[in-house]
Design an enzyme around this catalytic site. Sequence first.
Site, PDB file in Angstrom:
ATOM      1  N   ASP A 127       0.300  -3.752  -1.777  1.00  0.00           N
ATOM      2  CA  ASP A 127       0.882  -4.775  -2.648  1.00  0.00           C
ATOM      3  C   ASP A 127       2.195  -4.291  -3.262  1.00  0.00           C
ATOM      4  O   ASP A 127       2.469  -3.096  -3.333  1.00  0.00           O
ATOM      5  CB  ASP A 127      -0.092  -5.132  -3.769  1.00  0.00           C
ATOM      6  CG  ASP A 127      -0.443  -3.938  -4.647  1.00  0.00           C
ATOM      7  OD1 ASP A 127      -0.605  -2.832  -4.099  1.00  0.00           O
ATOM      8  OD2 ASP A 127      -0.561  -4.103  -5.872  1.00  0.00           O
ATOM      9  N   GLU A 128       3.006  -5.218  -3.687  1.00  0.00           N
ATOM     10  CA  GLU A 128       4.206  -4.973  -4.492  1.00  0.00           C
ATOM     11  C   GLU A 128       5.110  -3.877  -3.909  1.00  0.00           C
ATOM     12  O   GLU A 128       5.644  -3.042  -4.625  1.00  0.00           O
ATOM     13  CB  GLU A 128       3.805  -4.634  -5.933  1.00  0.00           C
ATOM     14  CG  GLU A 128       3.120  -5.810  -6.609  1.00  0.00           C
ATOM     15  CD  GLU A 128       2.539  -5.491  -7.963  1.00  0.00           C
ATOM     16  OE1 GLU A 128       2.547  -6.402  -8.821  1.00  0.00           O
ATOM     17  OE2 GLU A 128       2.052  -4.367  -8.174  1.00  0.00           O
ATOM     18  N   ALA A 129       5.283  -3.916  -2.591  1.00  0.00           N
ATOM     19  CA  ALA A 129       6.142  -2.922  -1.916  1.00  0.00           C
ATOM     20  C   ALA A 129       7.597  -3.387  -1.961  1.00  0.00           C
ATOM     21  O   ALA A 129       8.253  -3.562  -0.928  1.00  0.00           O
ATOM     22  CB  ALA A 129       5.664  -2.706  -0.482  1.00  0.00           C
TER      23      ALA A 129
END
Length: 538
Positions: free
Chosen positions: A343-345
Amino acid sequence: MRTHHRSQALLGSLLLVAAGAGVLGAAPATASAPAAATPLGQIVPAPAEATPGGTPYRITDTTRIRVDDGSREARRVGDYLAGVLRPSTGYRLPVTDDRAGSRGNDGIRLELSGKDKGLGTEGYRLTSTGRSVTIVAHAPAGLFHGVQTLRQQLPASVEANSRQPGPWLVAGGTIEDTPRYGYRGAMLDVSRHFFTVGQVKRYIDELALYKVNKLHLHLSDDQGWRIAIDSWPRLATYGGSTQVGGGAGGHYTKAQYKEIVRYAASRYLEVVPEIDMPSHTNAALASYAELNCDGVAPPLYTGTEVGFSSLCVGKDITYDFVDDVVRELAALTPGKYLHIGGDEAHSTSQEDYVTFMSKVQPIVAKYGKTVVGWHQLTGATPAKGALAQYWGTEGTSAAEKAQVANAAKNGTGLVISPADRTYLDMKYTKDTPLGLSWAGYVEVRRSYDWDPGSYLPGAPAPAVKGVEAPLWSETLSTSAHIEYMAFPRLPGVAELGWSPAATHDWDTYKVRLAAQAPRWDALGIGYYKSPQVPWPAG
């Protein structure tokens, strides 16, 4: 629960709530005010089927807990049940061979039955008569879940650790119960703030009461690395040396992690470990300069921003690192799944993200585990059999929702965890002293009043494998913090995972939920007294 019992059960539960305020300090029942058993099936999660009738069973000083002779699993469940009941009842409650004699009644019987295949691996049948309570299951997990039902059918004071007056009545009738979903999870973030083995065990016990069967441990993030890895020792000793706000942090030795896994297994929870990557990796990058594209280690991080860190996708050593971590963690973890985050890369290009996931997922398979990832994994190509954990909100774009739904149509399983429904760290209201509010405020009704099977537009219902309630710990550092944010929302998410969709009704649920309050008091669980729930007076 069968709808034709609902009116009768609701009336009974309203009476129970009205009488429940003084459970812990109640005087023994008198002839003028006889004790009433909790109406059959008025528990959380709601059972699939409850048929009340007949004489209640009463636990007395002659009661025995009878188990199948030679079944170590049944004996372990029997010993667990005895451990719950002995302190509050003051009775010996010996755990005996099922064929042993008894004085006065036939006791509590725990039976594993090869014939009852329809109960599956987690279902059970509980039958209560004037002579006995019998719990039958096809597998040990079912016996254990049946014991949780028995606990909730008894007065809340049964949870106390000192002798209580009783009487200990179990309403007559039969419950036959199997779960809607096989994946019923709760996540604990031990990275933003570190929680000790004892604190994790306490949460496991609370999850078990509501038939949760997966404990997702978020073991790494920007602020801390929490599991010892022999081949990369500085991950734990340096990367785990701090936490949000700059405290001392901590990490689990391999022996401590195995202790958590064993304890969870004794409560029939499977541990799902998560190493978040390629982002949320500052603790690792700070520990080993060579994992950074520029070869320079950043400082340790104690803030709460996200998306700024990334493993170096183009370096071969990155995949040596992932291989070592996955190999060592898989060897410690008997369960099926290994969560790789994803997530949230925001600091990883989409091209690099796809490349990274194409290389990392086979590593997970190489060591015998099934991939779980946050739903951004569907922006790459999920491995065969992988699960995508959907954490979007009502505000998530239609394109992103469609991407996840399309992956589900192509065989990717879904675990549904909407942040604006199931994230237990979201504030209840603007006045909640703990938690965050980026996904909005999540009161108790909002957390419960939705259907996982139809939540994500376009996703086939069979693709939904279950639900999970994540608890992120940016603002949480004690067991009291965990419990205040988890209760009373956690039981509702657990019910969405266990109970048939036909039982989902806020007006009846809030009454059953209110009746849990004296139990939480007896267990020492502090909870948010939502104005949406008709709590017992006092």
